[in-house]
Design a protein around this motif. Structure first.
Motif: not given
Length: 753
Positions: A64-73
């Motif tokens: 049931p899970d899904g995810q995205i990852e992102f960074g901030v400079r």
């Protein structure tokens, strides 16, 4: 206030990792009051960039899970964030009872209830995200609560699903932060580990750089390639001007420096300095300074090898000593070929060898191999693998599947816990987990320069359904934990190095043959004495790619702009620009570019795929064509060095600045790099086309008996003829033996008479 609140929220949310607990910027910031209004810009991150490939997700009852990852400079602050989500729920989902939960850094930020008009339809959600919850590294997680009936549900029912489209986007409004000039954070802000986008780092020169400045820039580009790793990198080159809206590297000597550094005091030693760009406190310059070009090379070497010692806004490089050169095939990013390699040495991030969930996500590892590892006659590569896993509820159906380069290799059953495994309970770290060890042989012919090894733990679950009287028994699904033992090994030792050349695929994907020595100590690069910005950018891209592939900077590479110096060279040669006369007349050159006039050799038969076997006759030159035309064109060619049979030449050529830019873009694009193979690759606006034409040769060492077997294995007709010859010789020997035996018996009979 935003930074402080972000840090507090991170602690409250249980983010024990220091990277999570950090505020959005870890670099010291200057006072913005005297700097005017900070620039603000909007960026859009498509799910194809930040979500696992291919960018779309399917949430189901068992996953049931899904995810995205992102960074901030570190030099940017998020002031606004918005999620545009395109999703389609299953028409079988029960309205109101089914929901989609959205978490930002484990904080529930929205709950989407599935309504009757949404079922089976494409839906769009615009969700404003609170920037106070955004930190340096961020995770946006989606969880499906799916129901298709009110009683006796089976979570594994195939009608429970919700698709999230790869057209979904994350919109961020970013405000620049004015940073202090502090080298202790280097390579930030020029390369920020939080930024998952491709590195774009302009390099600035006063004018067309001489050979010393070109070498200094090439070494520095290779080091940034090491740090950029999988992100990719590009190095736009500018003469006597700064880029707009980007940090930059600037090379300057006391006698030759850009106009915007005219008032900078002279230096008396190699110096590295961090300053703000003129009139722009939000963009930084890294100044590589020296009395002459030799000082610039020393400054770069000190920066590359001693960056852990940097602090303050300026550092003087007192001395740099290069110790013993690298040995062949010891690139840090490559698998060991002199001993078994442990899985712990192959990991790229923490907890890479672990996974959890009702159906755990696959555990993946990347294997980078020397392209010339001779595996043709190898029966297989031995891999000793140990794993631990939560015991399944039933003995049948659960398994571990091993895949190599997306091809199924082998599977192993995951057995339920028995009395024999109770001894594991004495080891707290693996309590309740099953332990196993297997030896797996990987077919050698399925291996390339870059390989992905994937372990899929598939659990079979039994869920109770309804009964005749309408009652049912519910079983709560458990979270399964799986671990691949980091002490598992894969063994590539004992194999020889032997490869058919030219092989432009090996150059494009692994920097071979130049990367044989990670510091490029046996590489010579022939460049132009007065390079255009596009030529310089291509040189830096090649060096950055090589550094990313080997994991080590090119500290010992040789550069020259004198074509006469490559004669009788005992090095592998990389040519960027025009071929010198000593190489231009070589009969093995299949492509020549001279302004708008192009010459091309074509084979008798051209295969569409690189891995298709082609005979020497089919590869021989079938035609020679000369064409004059308008429009940009570039080429990558490979041929044997006329000075040493074990050395190779790779030449990058283009007929215009636009063509150099196309070549540079092709070397940066993984898809186009994969289309570069054979002995010649043509780059046009339509794409990349490659040819295998002309003679080949072999680089490396193989004993004569192994060469014989290799020749027989790759030439079936020759193998058949050899087999017939062996049978005939064996028959003749047997015939002679039988005649000798017959004569001896006849002689004995005559003697008895």
């Amino acid at each position: 206030m935003n930074k402080r609140l972000s840090a507090v929220l991170a602690v409250m949310l249980g983010m024990t990792n220091p990277l999570w607990a950090a505020p959005q910027s870890t670099l010291p910031t200057a006072d913005l009051a005297d700097s005017g209004t900070a620039p603000v810009h909007d960026v859009v991150r498509a799910f194809t960039q930040i979500a696992p490939p291919p960018g779309s997700m399917t949430l189901s009852g068992t996953r049931p899970d899904g995810q995205i990852e992102f960074g901030v400079r570190s030099d940017e602050l998020v002031t606004q964030a918005r999620l545009t989500l395109h999703y389609r729920p299953s028409p079988a989902l029960t309205p109101t009872l089914s929901q989609l939960k959205i978490y930002l850094n484990d904080e529930l930020v929205n709950l989407v209830t599935v309504t009757p008009d949404q079922s089976g339809q494409e839906n769009t959600l615009d969700l404003e995200l609170d920037p106070r919850f955004i930190s340096d590294f961020n995770r946006l997680r989606f969880e499906l609560v799916g129901h298709y009936t009110s009683v006796c549900e089976n979570p594994a029912n195939s009608t429970i699903w919700l698709d999230i489209s790869k057209a979904s986007q994350l919109h961020l409004t970013l405000q620049k932060l004015a940073l202090k000039n502090d080298l202790s954070h280097f390579p930030e802000p020029f390369l920020d580990p939080r930024d998952t986008q491709k590195l774009s780092l302009p390099m600035v020169f006063a004018s067309q750089p001489a050979i010393g400045q070109q070498r200094a820039a090439a070494v520095l580009a290779s080091w940034f390639g090491v740090k950029a790793q999988w992100r990719g990198q590009s190095f736009p080159v500018l003469y006597n001007q700064l880029p707009a809206g980007q940090h930059a590297i600037v090379f300057a000597t006391n006698a030759q420096r850009p106009d915007f550094l005219r008032d900078l005091p002279s230096v008396d030693k190699p110096t590295v300095r961090m300053v703000s760009q003129p009139g722009n406190p939000w963009q930084k310059m890294l100044l590589i300074l020296g009395r002459d070009d030799n000082d610039l090379s020393t400054a770069v070497a000190g920066l590359v090898q001693g960056n852990l010692l940097l602090r303050g806004d300026s550092a003087i490089i007192e001395s740099v000593d290069l110790l013993a050169p690298r040995q062949a095939y010891d690139a840090p990013n490559w698998v060991h070929t002199d001993r078994p390699t442990t899985f712990a040495e192959l990991t790229q991030y923490e907890n890479q060898l672990q996974s959890e969930g009702m159906q755990p996500a696959p555990v993946t590892l990347t294997l980078n191999l020397p392209p010339d590892l001779f595996l043709v006659r190898a029966r297989g590569i031995t891999m000793d693998v140990g794993w631990r896993y939560t015991s399944p509820l039933q003995n049948e159906g659960s398994r571990l599947a091993v895949h190599l380069n997306n091809q199924f290799m082998q599977d192993y059953p995951l057995s339920a816990k028995t009395d024999d495994s109770k001894q594991l309970l004495h080891i707290p770290l693996i309590q309740g987990l099953q332990d196993s060890n297997r030896q797996l042989t990987i077919p050698a012919l399925r291996l390339g320069a870059v390989n992905q090894l994937r372990f899929n733990f598939d659990y079979a679950n039994t869920f109770s359904g309804g009964t005749a009287d309408g009652h049912c028994q519910t079983v709560t699904p458990v979270t399964n934990h799986v671990v691949i033992d980091p002490n598992s090994t894969i063994d590539f030792s004992g194999y020889r190095h032997y490869i058919e050349m030219p092989s432009l695929r090996s150059f494009a994907n692994a920097g071979f043959p130049f990367s044989r020595f990670a510091d490029l100590s046996q590489t010579q690069i022939l460049v132009s004495a007065k390079p255009s910005p596009e030529q310089m950018s291509t040189l830096l891209t090649v060096m950055g790619n090589t550094g990313a592939q080997t994991g080590y900077p090119a500290l010992r590479v040789e550069l020259t702009d004198d074509g006469s110096k490559v004669k009788n060279s005992a090095h592998d040669l990389l040519v960027i620009g025009t071929l010198p006369p000593g190489l231009r007349d070589d009969r093995q050159i299949n492509v020549l570019i001279d302004a708008t006039r192009t010459a091309l050799n074509t084979p008798k038969r051209q295969s569409l795929l690189d891995d298709v076997s082609v005979s020497a006759d089919e590869r021989s030159v079938g035609g020679h064509t000369v064409i004059s035309a308008q429009g940009p064109m570039a080429a990558v060619i490979g041929f044997q060095s006329p000075f040493d049979a074990q050395r190779s030449v790779v030449a990058l050529m283009a007929d215009s600045p636009q063509a150099w830019q196309m070549l540079d873009n092709a070397l940066q694009d993984p898809g186009k790099r994969n289309a570069i193979y054979g002995s010649a690759s043509i780059i046009r606006e339509s794409g990349v086309n490659s040819l295998r034409v002309g003679d080949t040769w072999y680089v490396g060492y193989l004993p004569w008996w192994e060469r014989v077997w290799h020749a027989l294995a790759t030439h079936p007709l020759l193998l058949g003829a050899f087999a017939v010859l062996v049978v005939v010789i064996f028959a003749l020997l047997m015939w002679r033996v039988m005649r000798m035996v017959t004569r001896r018996r006849l002689g004995e009979d005559d003697h008895d008479d």
